[in-house]
Write an enzyme that holds these catalytic residues in place. Structure first.
Site, PDB file in Angstrom:
ATOM      1  N   CYS A   2       0.856   2.022  12.158  1.00 25.59           N
ATOM      2  CA  CYS A   2       0.896   3.298  12.900  1.00 25.59           C
ATOM      3  C   CYS A   2       2.347   3.502  13.299  1.00 25.59           C
ATOM      4  CB  CYS A   2       0.051   3.211  14.161  1.00 25.59           C
ATOM      5  SG  CYS A   2      -1.668   2.910  13.841  1.00 25.59           S
ATOM      6  N   ARG A  27       4.199   5.457   7.863  1.00 27.77           N
ATOM      7  CA  ARG A  27       3.568   4.261   8.449  1.00 27.77           C
ATOM      8  C   ARG A  27       2.075   4.462   8.663  1.00 27.77           C
ATOM      9  NH1 ARG A  27       7.190   0.810  10.884  1.00 27.77           N
ATOM     10  NH2 ARG A  27       5.546   0.030  12.226  1.00 27.77           N
ATOM     11  N   TRP A  74      -2.904   4.944  11.418  1.00 25.19           N
ATOM     12  CA  TRP A  74      -3.602   4.384  10.257  1.00 25.19           C
ATOM     13  C   TRP A  74      -4.754   3.611  10.875  1.00 25.19           C
ATOM     14  CZ3 TRP A  74      -5.049  -0.457   8.596  1.00 25.19           C
ATOM     15  CH2 TRP A  74      -5.462  -0.545   7.263  1.00 25.19           C
ATOM     16  N   ASN A  98       0.617   0.680  18.426  1.00 26.51           N
ATOM     17  CA  ASN A  98       0.581   0.217  17.038  1.00 26.51           C
ATOM     18  C   ASN A  98       0.218  -1.262  17.088  1.00 26.51           C
ATOM     19  OD1 ASN A  98       0.895  -0.299  14.315  1.00 26.51           O
ATOM     20  ND2 ASN A  98       3.098  -0.661  14.518  1.00 26.51           N
ATOM     21  N   GLY A  99      -0.869  -1.637  16.427  1.00 30.89           N
ATOM     22  CA  GLY A  99      -1.276  -3.045  16.437  1.00 30.89           C
ATOM     23  C   GLY A  99      -2.798  -3.125  16.574  1.00 30.89           C
ATOM     24  N   GLU A 478       2.149  -6.346 -11.245  1.00 28.29           N
ATOM     25  CA  GLU A 478       2.802  -5.249 -10.511  1.00 28.29           C
ATOM     26  C   GLU A 478       2.429  -3.896 -11.106  1.00 28.29           C
ATOM     27  OE1 GLU A 478       4.123  -4.881  -7.798  1.00 28.29           O
ATOM     28  OE2 GLU A 478       5.234  -3.015  -7.947  1.00 28.29           O
ATOM     29  N   LYS A 482       0.560  -0.858  -9.030  1.00 24.88           N
ATOM     30  CA  LYS A 482       1.126   0.505  -8.953  1.00 24.88           C
ATOM     31  C   LYS A 482       0.082   1.542  -9.347  1.00 24.88           C
ATOM     32  CE  LYS A 482       4.738   0.206  -7.065  1.00 24.88           C
ATOM     33  NZ  LYS A 482       4.341  -1.012  -6.498  1.00 24.88           N
ATOM     34  N   GLU A 485      -2.760   1.719  -6.629  1.00 20.54           N
ATOM     35  CA  GLU A 485      -2.442   2.256  -5.296  1.00 20.54           C
ATOM     36  C   GLU A 485      -2.024   3.724  -5.355  1.00 20.54           C
ATOM     37  OE1 GLU A 485       0.904   0.525  -3.244  1.00 20.54           O
ATOM     38  OE2 GLU A 485       1.881   0.004  -5.109  1.00 20.54           O
ATOM     39  N   HIS A 501     -11.176 -16.303 -21.621  1.00 23.69           N
ATOM     40  CA  HIS A 501     -12.007 -17.109 -20.702  1.00 23.69           C
ATOM     41  C   HIS A 501     -12.876 -16.228 -19.808  1.00 23.69           C
ATOM     42  CE1 HIS A 501      -9.853 -20.604 -22.070  1.00 23.69           C
ATOM     43  NE2 HIS A 501      -8.715 -19.973 -21.864  1.00 23.69           N
ATOM     44  N   LYS A 601       3.287   2.192   4.580  1.00 22.31           N
ATOM     45  CA  LYS A 601       4.488   1.587   4.009  1.00 22.31           C
ATOM     46  C   LYS A 601       4.730   0.189   4.569  1.00 22.31           C
ATOM     47  CE  LYS A 601       8.187   1.347   1.551  1.00 22.31           C
ATOM     48  NZ  LYS A 601       8.004   1.149   0.090  1.00 22.31           N
TER      49      LYS A 601
HETATM   50  C1  AGP Z   1       3.927  -1.959  -2.616  1.00 19.02           C
HETATM   51  O1  AGP Z   1       3.788  -1.009  -3.690  1.00 19.02           O
HETATM   52  C2  AGP Z   1       2.757  -1.968  -1.740  1.00 19.02           C
HETATM   53  N1  AGP Z   1       2.685  -0.722  -1.055  1.00 19.02           N
HETATM   54  C3  AGP Z   1       2.571  -3.162  -0.834  1.00 19.02           C
HETATM   55  O2  AGP Z   1       1.909  -4.099  -1.634  1.00 19.02           O
HETATM   56  C4  AGP Z   1       3.831  -3.841  -0.245  1.00 19.02           C
HETATM   57  O3  AGP Z   1       4.573  -4.420  -1.274  1.00 19.02           O
HETATM   58  C5  AGP Z   1       3.369  -4.959   0.695  1.00 19.02           C
HETATM   59  O4  AGP Z   1       2.636  -4.361   1.731  1.00 19.02           O
HETATM   60  C6  AGP Z   1       4.532  -5.781   1.263  1.00 19.02           C
HETATM   61  O5  AGP Z   1       5.363  -4.928   1.999  1.00 19.02           O
HETATM   62  P1  AGP Z   1       6.809  -5.500   2.451  1.00 19.02           P
HETATM   63  O6  AGP Z   1       7.599  -5.738   1.183  1.00 19.02           O
HETATM   64  O7  AGP Z   1       7.401  -4.430   3.316  1.00 19.02           O
HETATM   65  O8  AGP Z   1       6.584  -6.794   3.193  1.00 19.02           O
END
Ligand code: AGP
Length: 606
Positions: A2, A27, A74, A98-99, A478, A482, A485, A501, A601
């Site tokens: 948040c 955020r 969030w 936030n938390g 990765e 991508k 998400e 397998h 983020k």
């Molecule tokens: C990245 O595309 C993602 N949104 C997410 O996995 C991110 O990499 C992860 O939350 C770690 O974030 P950070 O690198 O700020 O620690």
């Protein structure tokens, strides 16, 4: 997860708060709210959805009051709704948080027993009523101290009081919180990004600290309530302003910024005069390090996995990798001669920070590889290797991923040379190849049409696979992340050699499968795996690198050839088409590319 903002000013604050909330939306963005204090009353307006919805409420512009707090949410406890949006207020107090308050259920029962009435389903509301309860007998500072002591879990708080026309309280435990200093006004924010349009003078709170923010004075206290002095940092102008420019999305801009961000990273660490790498002020004797443990989450974890291959290739160090949320609860055997490396773009990821904190508490050698150099992980690691890729706003990490990989590659080269695992000749050749990488990334970015056309198949399919071996395996993971998400379709990264397998059963006619098969040591084996999936009807998008050798296989749906370089560096180039594949898929689905649903983020809660 948040974002919070607070402003104590000599002029009305509602529009400044709304502007800051827009910067904090990366955020969290399922609801938003604002509260100001005027003529002894707390005015609160909240709305579901984006900050724009809040701003559309005509009452917001008319909000009076030169002191206020705001929040983008969030959801963790309670569905996204205006009722559950922050701020949460009683008659006397208003709070943004936030938390996660882990003992909110017990506290709520206690407070209801005291006659308090709750309106929302959130954990945060217990904070409002606890402070209100303590204010019956205590002054503000004692009420805050007593309330914080009762809270289990994490918080960054902004609090205003009906009877205090010149005071915002901020408090931090486990979630980032910063104070900003302006002309006759002062600020509170989740991070420097929210404050940098108003000031470049920032102070960060540490866990357990709280602060009293007046228009012309900020005081800091430790958890016992003892006044403490704290440093004022000047933010680098480099990040002062950052916007989309001509791009439709931050992500598109950040993908295109990669040649420059890689160049910046190389410049920071390469000593061209001596054809060497500078790891300034490395605090430990290299000979006292016999193993490396790499820890991160999500994309940062994938860069750790990638680094494992480089460390194994270039050094004789033992290397292991762990997901931070697993590591922090594992029965770890801490070893004095291990180097623990924490990789994080934001430097605020709760799980990664908790893993760092655990290692610090056990006296371990801790090193942060981070992008936000004012972040908690950067501040609390014993040594920091910044990735210097500039502000990254898109929730889906792109340039920071390449930046993390770059720093980890540079570190593995340097450690390999110092330990004598690689000789100067090999080291110099790799440096020479590295210097060309920005240009190769630029050229690879030109690959576009094929990716745009193939992306339709990926979004129409019920799922897809991303396969790779060796250096390509972390990149396959990765690429799948991508796509997931950004376009919300299932995609799975898998070791190409493992398909037989079990997962081969998933392959059916027309299923899109990305096969990463650069001309490296794994090439032939990966091509065989590719033929296995083609034989079962898969539509293979083969991503390889340019070569004079023909690709020996039929029925490949599409082939993309990235630029050629030494095999250490091919992972950087293989990543580019996968970033674009995810981007174009989301674009075609019309999704919000910079703020995908359910994500944020910086995941500052566990
Ligand atoms: C990245 O595309 C993602 N949104 C997410 O996995 C991110 O990499 C992860 O939350 C770690 O974030 P950070 O690198 O700020 O620690």
């Amino acid at each position: 997860m948040c974002g919070i903002i607070g402003i104590n000013s000599y002029k009305p604050v509602s529009s400044a708060i709304i502007n800051s909330l827009k910067k904090l939306e990366y955020r969290g963005y399922d609801s938003a709210g604002i509260a100001t204090l005027s003529s002894g009353l707390i005015n609160e307006i909240k709305s579901e959805g984006r900050v724009d919805n809040l701003e559309k409420n005509s009452l917001v512009k008319k909000m009076e009051g030169t002191i206020g707090i705001g929040h983008v949410r969030w959801a963790t406890h309670g569905i996204p709704s205006s009722l559950n949006a922050h701020p949460h207020s009683s008659q006397n107090v208003s709070v943004v948080h936030n938390g996660i308050i882990e003992n909110s259920t017990i506290l709520k029962k206690f407070l209801i027993g005291k006659g308090h009435k709750f309106k929302s389903q959130t954990d945060t509301e217990v904070i409002v009523h606890l402070i209100t309860e303590h204010l019956k007998k205590e002054n503000i500072i004692n009420s805050i101290k007593k309330t914080l002591k009762l809270l289990h879990g994490s918080f960054a708080l902004g609090i205003i009081f009906k009877d205090q026309p010149d005071l915002i309280i901020g408090a931090r435990r486990g979630s980032p919180l910063a104070v900003g200093y302006g002309p006759n006004e002062n600020y509170l924010g989740s991070d420097s990004y929210a404050l940098k349009s108003m000031t470049n003078k920032i102070t960060y709170l540490n866990d357990g600290e709280f602060c009293v923010i007046k228009k012309d004075l900020v005081e800091f206290f430790d958890e016992k309530g003892t006044k403490i002095n704290k440093k004022v940092l000047e933010l680098s102008s480099e990040n002062q302003k950052y916007d989309k420019g001509d791009y439709k999305h931050f992500m598109a801009k950040e993908i295109d910024e990669q040649p420059m961000s890689i160049k910046n990273g190389i410049k920071e660490y390469l000593d061209t005069a001596n054809n060497d790498i500078n790891i300034f002020n490395f605090p430990w004797k290299i000979e006292n390090i016999s193993s490396v443990i790499l820890i991160g989450c999500g994309t940062a974890y994938h860069s750790c996995l990638m680094a494992k291959y480089w460390f194994e290739e270039l050094t004789s160090l033992d290397v292991s990798v762990d997901i931070a949320s697993e590591f922090r609860y594992r029965k770890n055997r801490f070893k004095k001669d291990s180097l623990y490396i924490f990789v994080s773009q934001s430097g605020e990821t709760a799980d990664t920070y908790a893993a760092l904190d655990l290692c610090n508490k056990n006296g371990m050698k801790t090193c942060g590889v981070v992008n936000v150099i004012e972040s908690s992980i950067a501040r609390d690691s014993k040594f920091v290797l910044p990735i210097h890729c500039g502000t990254e706003i898109g929730v889906a990490s792109t340039k920071a991923f390449l930046g993390q990989m770059l720093i980890l590659y540079i570190l593995s080269l340097k450690l390999g040379l110092i330990r004598g695992d690689i000789n100067k000749k090999k080291f110099s050749q790799k440096l020479k190849d590295l210097k060309v990488l920005p240009e190769l990334v630029s050229k690879t970015l030109l690959i576009d049409n094929k990716i745009q056309t193939t992306s339709s198949t990926f979004i129409e399919a019920k799922g897809s696979m991303f396969l790779g071996r060796g250096f390509s395996y972390p990149i396959a993971l990765e690429g799948a992340l991508k796509l997931k998400e950004l376009s919300y379709v299932h995609a799975e990264g898998y070791p190409a050699g493992e398909m037989k397998h079990g997962p081969l059963a998933l392959i059916e006619e027309g299923m899109p499968v990305v096969v990463l098969a650069p001309r490296d040591n794994y090439y032939k084996k990966t091509i065989s795996n590719m033929q296995e999936v083609i034989a079962r009807g898969a539509k293979v998008l083969l991503i390889t690198n340019k070569s004079k050798d023909e690709i020996v296989s039929e029925n490949i749906w599409e082939t993309i050839e990235v630029e050629t370089t030494n095999e250490d560096l091919l992972p950087f180039l293989l990543t580019i088409p996968l970033q674009k594949l995810a981007y174009y898929s989301a674009l075609k689905k019309g999704y919000d590319i910079d703020k995908p649903r359910n994500l944020a983020k910086s995941v500052t809660v566990e």
